[in-house]
Write a protein that holds these residues in place. Structure first.
Motif, mmCIF file in Angstrom:
data_model
loop_
_atom_site.group_PDB
_atom_site.id
_atom_site.type_symbol
_atom_site.label_atom_id
_atom_site.label_comp_id
_atom_site.label_asym_id
_atom_site.label_seq_id
_atom_site.Cartn_x
_atom_site.Cartn_y
_atom_site.Cartn_z
ATOM 1 N N ILE A 1 -31.055 12.651 -2.757
ATOM 2 C CA ILE A 1 -31.375 11.229 -2.618
ATOM 3 C C ILE A 1 -32.345 10.732 -3.681
ATOM 4 O O ILE A 1 -32.515 9.529 -3.843
ATOM 5 N N LYS A 2 -32.964 11.642 -4.414
ATOM 6 C CA LYS A 2 -33.882 11.230 -5.475
ATOM 7 C C LYS A 2 -33.076 10.758 -6.683
ATOM 8 O O LYS A 2 -31.949 11.220 -6.916
ATOM 9 N N GLU A 3 -33.670 9.862 -7.457
ATOM 10 C CA GLU A 3 -32.970 9.287 -8.612
ATOM 11 C C GLU A 3 -32.450 10.364 -9.560
ATOM 12 O O GLU A 3 -31.312 10.299 -10.023
ATOM 13 N N GLU A 4 -33.255 11.368 -9.824
ATOM 14 C CA GLU A 4 -32.842 12.453 -10.716
ATOM 15 C C GLU A 4 -31.630 13.211 -10.148
ATOM 16 O O GLU A 4 -30.733 13.614 -10.884
ATOM 17 N N GLU A 5 -31.610 13.404 -8.834
ATOM 18 C CA GLU A 5 -30.492 14.106 -8.186
ATOM 19 C C GLU A 5 -29.219 13.270 -8.215
ATOM 20 O O GLU A 5 -28.120 13.808 -8.292
ATOM 21 N N ILE A 6 -29.368 11.966 -8.149
ATOM 22 C CA ILE A 6 -28.216 11.075 -8.182
ATOM 23 C C ILE A 6 -27.621 11.025 -9.594
ATOM 24 O O ILE A 6 -26.402 10.963 -9.761
ATOM 25 N N LYS B 1 -9.889 27.002 -4.274
ATOM 26 C CA LYS B 1 -9.620 25.941 -5.251
ATOM 27 C C LYS B 1 -9.827 24.568 -4.620
ATOM 28 O O LYS B 1 -10.393 23.670 -5.255
ATOM 29 N N GLU B 2 -9.386 24.382 -3.384
ATOM 30 C CA GLU B 2 -9.610 23.112 -2.690
ATOM 31 C C GLU B 2 -11.104 22.811 -2.574
ATOM 32 O O GLU B 2 -11.535 21.668 -2.775
ATOM 33 N N ILE B 3 -11.873 23.824 -2.226
ATOM 34 C CA ILE B 3 -13.323 23.657 -2.081
ATOM 35 C C ILE B 3 -13.952 23.277 -3.419
ATOM 36 O O ILE B 3 -14.766 22.356 -3.499
ATOM 37 N N ILE B 4 -13.571 23.974 -4.483
ATOM 38 C CA ILE B 4 -14.108 23.687 -5.814
ATOM 39 C C ILE B 4 -13.806 22.244 -6.210
ATOM 40 O O ILE B 4 -14.701 21.497 -6.627
ATOM 41 N N ASP B 5 -12.543 21.847 -6.084
ATOM 42 C CA ASP B 5 -12.148 20.481 -6.446
ATOM 43 C C ASP B 5 -12.909 19.450 -5.620
ATOM 44 O O ASP B 5 -13.358 18.435 -6.146
ATOM 45 N N PHE B 6 -13.053 19.711 -4.329
ATOM 46 C CA PHE B 6 -13.727 18.768 -3.442
ATOM 47 C C PHE B 6 -15.212 18.639 -3.779
ATOM 48 O O PHE B 6 -15.729 17.534 -3.944
ATOM 49 N N VAL B 7 -15.907 19.758 -3.880
ATOM 50 C CA VAL B 7 -17.354 19.727 -4.110
ATOM 51 C C VAL B 7 -17.676 19.153 -5.485
ATOM 52 O O VAL B 7 -18.533 18.277 -5.619
ATOM 53 N N GLU B 8 -16.978 19.629 -6.510
ATOM 54 C CA GLU B 8 -17.289 19.171 -7.859
ATOM 55 C C GLU B 8 -16.806 17.751 -8.131
ATOM 56 O O GLU B 8 -17.295 17.093 -9.043
ATOM 57 N N GLY B 9 -15.880 17.255 -7.321
ATOM 58 C CA GLY B 9 -15.334 15.917 -7.521
ATOM 59 C C GLY B 9 -15.988 14.838 -6.684
ATOM 60 O O GLY B 9 -15.542 13.690 -6.695
ATOM 61 N N ASN B 10 -17.038 15.168 -5.941
ATOM 62 C CA ASN B 10 -17.676 14.191 -5.063
ATOM 63 C C ASN B 10 -19.178 14.160 -5.278
ATOM 64 O O ASN B 10 -19.749 15.003 -5.960
ATOM 65 N N ARG B 11 -19.798 13.170 -4.657
ATOM 66 C CA ARG B 11 -21.256 13.019 -4.649
ATOM 67 C C ARG B 11 -21.714 13.065 -3.196
ATOM 68 O O ARG B 11 -21.045 12.517 -2.320
ATOM 69 N N PHE B 12 -22.847 13.696 -2.974
ATOM 70 C CA PHE B 12 -23.361 13.852 -1.616
ATOM 71 C C PHE B 12 -24.833 13.471 -1.582
ATOM 72 O O PHE B 12 -25.604 13.894 -2.445
ATOM 73 N N LEU B 13 -25.224 12.698 -0.590
ATOM 74 C CA LEU B 13 -26.636 12.387 -0.411
ATOM 75 C C LEU B 13 -27.325 13.513 0.350
ATOM 76 O O LEU B 13 -28.462 13.862 0.067
ATOM 77 N N LEU B 14 -26.604 14.077 1.322
ATOM 78 C CA LEU B 14 -27.195 15.093 2.192
ATOM 79 C C LEU B 14 -26.440 16.418 2.102
ATOM 80 O O LEU B 14 -25.207 16.444 2.128
#
Length: 126
Positions: free
Chosen positions: A23-28, A64-77
């Motif tokens: 949630i920090k600016e640097e993390e975003i 592969k599904e996990i890799i694509d999902f995690v690396e292709g998204n943004r998460f606050l938490l």
């Protein structure tokens, strides 16, 4: 008489991925490493008597599904990311039980990492 237990346990250890989490600016702004440890249990009764990939749970395609999902998204938490990865794994109906632990290295001063772990189990009547 020996009764064979055909429940198999797959462990994916130290899967290091890069994503936006926090949630920090640097993390975003910047991707950071996360470390995933995953346990998946399934019935391997067909697989232990076979040589065909169709007779088992394909952990390569799940990874592969996990890799694509995690690396292709943004998460606050971290909790949300862990929940969504767990849900992705549980979409595979062969999965009886799964546990996902995600570490966020150096999230706290003086700590190697912070992690969140969640698990799910499919009821026999599901």
């Amino acid at each position: 008489m020996i009764r064979e237990n055909t429940e198999a346990c797959i462990r994916i250890k130290d899967l290091r991925l890069r994503t936006h989490v926090g949630i920090k600016e640097e993390e975003i702004r910047n991707k950071q490493d996360v470390l995933l440890n995953i346990t998946i249990r399934f019935d391997a009764s067909d697989a232990i008597h076979s040589t065909e990939i169709e007779d088992t749970l394909n952990y390569r395609s799940i990874c592969k599904e996990i890799i694509d999902f995690v690396e292709g998204n943004r998460f606050l938490l971290l909790e949300r990311m862990t929940h969504e990865v767990l849900a992705l794994i549980m979409e595979h109906t062969e999965v009886r039980f799964a546990e996902v632990e995600i570490d966020k290295p150096h999230a706290l001063r003086f700590a190697e990492s912070v992690s969140i772990a969640l698990s799910a189990e499919r009821r026999p009547d599901s």
